[in-house]
Design a protein around this motif. Structure first.
Motif, PDB file in Angstrom:
ATOM      1  N   LYS A  45      -9.268  -2.611 -31.796  1.00 32.60           N
ATOM      2  CA  LYS A  45      -8.411  -2.637 -30.606  1.00 32.60           C
ATOM      3  C   LYS A  45      -8.732  -1.472 -29.674  1.00 32.60           C
ATOM      4  CE  LYS A  45      -3.559  -2.829 -29.165  1.00 32.60           C
ATOM      5  NZ  LYS A  45      -3.692  -1.744 -28.186  1.00 32.60           N
ATOM      6  N   ASP A  46      -8.880  -0.279 -30.248  1.00 26.98           N
ATOM      7  CA  ASP A  46      -9.217   0.876 -29.422  1.00 26.98           C
ATOM      8  C   ASP A  46     -10.567   0.681 -28.735  1.00 26.98           C
ATOM      9  OD1 ASP A  46      -6.901   2.142 -30.130  1.00 26.98           O
ATOM     10  OD2 ASP A  46      -7.796   3.204 -31.825  1.00 26.98           O
ATOM     11  N   ASP A  69     -10.157  -1.612 -25.801  1.00 23.16           N
ATOM     12  CA  ASP A  69      -9.506  -0.917 -24.702  1.00 23.16           C
ATOM     13  C   ASP A  69     -10.473   0.025 -23.996  1.00 23.16           C
ATOM     14  OD1 ASP A  69      -6.337  -0.561 -26.477  1.00 23.16           O
ATOM     15  OD2 ASP A  69      -7.176  -2.235 -25.313  1.00 23.16           O
ATOM     16  N   ALA A 102     -12.832  -1.919 -21.902  1.00 24.68           N
ATOM     17  CA  ALA A 102     -12.191  -2.415 -20.675  1.00 24.68           C
ATOM     18  C   ALA A 102     -12.160  -1.317 -19.613  1.00 24.68           C
ATOM     19  CB  ALA A 102     -10.782  -2.900 -20.979  1.00 24.68           C
ATOM     20  N   VAL A 103     -11.852  -0.112 -20.046  1.00 22.34           N
ATOM     21  CA  VAL A 103     -11.854   1.019 -19.118  1.00 22.34           C
ATOM     22  C   VAL A 103     -13.263   1.278 -18.592  1.00 22.34           C
ATOM     23  CG1 VAL A 103     -11.477   3.505 -18.916  1.00 22.34           C
ATOM     24  CG2 VAL A 103      -9.840   2.100 -20.181  1.00 22.34           C
ATOM     25  N   HIS A 154     -20.024   2.623 -25.731  1.00 24.68           N
ATOM     26  CA  HIS A 154     -18.567   2.693 -25.645  1.00 24.68           C
ATOM     27  C   HIS A 154     -18.164   4.047 -25.052  1.00 24.68           C
ATOM     28  CE1 HIS A 154     -18.293  -0.910 -28.077  1.00 24.68           C
ATOM     29  NE2 HIS A 154     -18.934  -0.339 -29.081  1.00 24.68           N
ATOM     30  N   ASN A 155     -17.233   4.041 -24.119  1.00 25.64           N
ATOM     31  CA  ASN A 155     -16.683   5.260 -23.540  1.00 25.64           C
ATOM     32  C   ASN A 155     -17.789   6.202 -23.052  1.00 25.64           C
ATOM     33  OD1 ASN A 155     -14.760   7.083 -22.721  1.00 25.64           O
ATOM     34  ND2 ASN A 155     -14.356   7.887 -24.780  1.00 25.64           N
TER      35      ASN A 155
END
Length: 497
Positions: free
Chosen positions: A5-6, A9, A12-13, A240-241
């Motif tokens: 889930k993280d 999220d 998405a950001v 990611h991120n």
């Protein structure tokens, strides 16, 4: 470790952030951490061993160990500078996008064009030099198979690479220290011996000459090992991120690489065979002879070379992947001939810019064949890689400095009051390296020992300029911007650059 889930999220950001930068998400974000990718690209043991003849010619152990530490310290300033800009603009377009966003409206189009070609050519040359230091066409084929058909497994490949490199260094160090068939050296020799007589240069300049590549086989140098630290940025849209992960990866790659290099170099220096004997090797590449002499047998030498081959093979896969992303990103912004074709992803192979990868590979193969007719010409390829990538890294940092760093105030990773000093040192270091990699390793200079890197650098620049006049000025409009910058670089015509 973040859960599913993280991860969703965060993705998405990242997707929203990428759209704000002007691009839509086309790649799948599958990389949780990019440190293994950076280590694979640097391939520290391979990068430090390949230029050993240069280091020995330049002065020996002092150049190898202290030169490595000096290069690491100066490169750290560049890593900090790139990490700061990357945290604000995390896109696979990388440095040429940064130039466009930071430069004034009058100059940003040309600045991004120049930088983009520097980035793409530098990526091609780095990848070519890695592959050419081995079985050229075979390694090219293997790297292509992994990058095209097993792209989804690249995170696993990078982790395996990190493990192989770490265990390889341990095995090599233990074997060298245990056998030492050529004799043992004192600590004072390993850390303090300096003999510049082989180069013909003055002692001070000879030390720096030991940091550059020499002869056709020595496609790496101490400075060159860190030359590709910014290539990980070209993977930004698969991480990611990225605003947090990429800056950390860029910054941490230098101290990790430095420690790895010191641990690897010390056993070699403590068991180093006779320097004159190694420099008399007909191929001018004494790695195999060095390992054989220290191990006391050809089988032992081949065993250590096999470990090095594995490290370089992993490096080739990573540089091929990063280089293809740089080509794809520049084509996406209509800066490369046949950009519509080269900017396509898939469709049959998910997340793979197959056409961009094919172009990168074809150009490298054609350039590699130059060696068959002129070893002096190929001798310049490694230097061109450092010069192109170095210049591409320095440009956005220099532009930011000219803007009094106003654009960096809201960067997620901020250098704050130390930024100006760090940026200045980074730019001056790149300028010095560019001069250094244009110099011949030995004097007097002959046709064989001449360094043609500067000529090839200018040649690639002329090709880029010619294409701009023929096509770029009519079709290239720079990276798309959905959110115009509010700082001086985008709103003020008084900015000098």
């Amino acid at each position: 470790m973040m859960d599913f889930k993280d991860e969703v999220d965060v993705d998405a950001v990242a997707r929203a952030g990428l759209e704000k930068l002007g691009y839509k998400q086309e790649m799948t974000r599958k990389l949780n951490a990019s440190q293994p990718v950076t280590l694979a690209i640097m391939a520290v043991p391979f990068g430090l061993t390949s230029p050993i003849a240069t280091s020995l010619v330049g002065g020996g152990p002092v150049v190898m160990i202290w030169g490595w530490i000096l290069v690491s310290v100066l490169t750290q300033t560049l890593a900090f500078s790139l990490a700061e800009i990357c945290s604000k603009y995390p896109t696979s377009a990388g440095a040429y996008y940064w130039c466009y966003r930071l430069a004034s409206p009058r100059t940003r189009l040309l600045a991004s064009w120049i930088n983009g070609w520097l980035t793409v050519v530098g990526g091609w040359m780095v990848d070519l030099s890695v592959k050419f230091d081995m079985i050229f066409l075979g390694v090219t084929a293997v790297a292509g198979i992994f990058c095209i058909f097993f792209n989804r497994l690249l995170p696993t490949v990078d982790i395996i690479c990190a493990c192989w490199t770490g265990l390889g260094i341990i095995v090599i160090s233990i074997c060298l220290l245990a056998k030492a068939a050529a004799g043992r050296r004192s600590v004072s020799f390993a850390l303090g011996n300096f003999d510049p007589t082989f180069s013909g240069w003055t002692p001070g300049w000879s030390f720096f000459i030991g940091l550059l590549p020499w002869d056709w086989a020595l496609n790496y140098a101490l400075a060159y090992t860190f030359s590709a630290i910014g290539m990980i940025v070209n993977m930004a849209e698969e991480v990611h991120n990225p605003s947090e992960v990429l800056p950390k990866a860029i910054i941490s790659s230098v101290p990790i690489g430095t420690l790895t290099g010191v641990v690897y170099l010390l056993p070699i220096l403590l068991t180093l065979p006779d320097v004159t004997t190694m420099l008399q090797v007909s191929s001018s590449q004494p790695i195999g002879v060095m390992f054989t002499l220290i191990m006391g047998s050809r089988a032992g030498g081949l065993g250590l070379l096999f470990i090095m081959f594995g490290i370089s093979m992993f490096c080739s896969i990573s540089t091929s992947c990063a280089g293809s992303r740089a080509t794809w990103a520049f084509a996406r912004d209509k800066a490369i001939p046949f950009h519509r074709c080269l900017s396509k992803i898939g469709p049959y192979l998910e997340d793979v810019p197959v056409n961009a990868y094919a172009l990168s590979t074809v150009i490298q193969v054609l350039l590699g064949l130059v060696y068959l007719g002129s070893s002096a010409a190929f001798n310049a390829f490694a230097g061109v890689a450092v010069m192109c990538l170095g210049a591409s890294y320095a440009m956005p940092v220099a532009i930011s400095l000219m803007n009094a760093r106003r654009d960096m105030h809201d960067a997620p990773f901020n250098l704050d009051r130390f930024g100006t000093v760090i940026n200045v040192i980074a730019v001056l270091w790149i300028m010095f390296v560019t001069v250094l990699f244009s110099m011949p390793a030995v004097i007097p200079v002959t046709t064989w020992s001449m360094n043609y890197a500067s000529a090839m650098f200018v040649g690639f620049g002329m090709i880029g300029a010619a294409w701009y006049m023929i096509n770029g000025q009519f079709y290239y409009r720079g990276p798309p911007i959905l959110e115009e910058p509010t700082s001086s670089s985008g709103s003020s015509e008084s900015v000098p650059y």
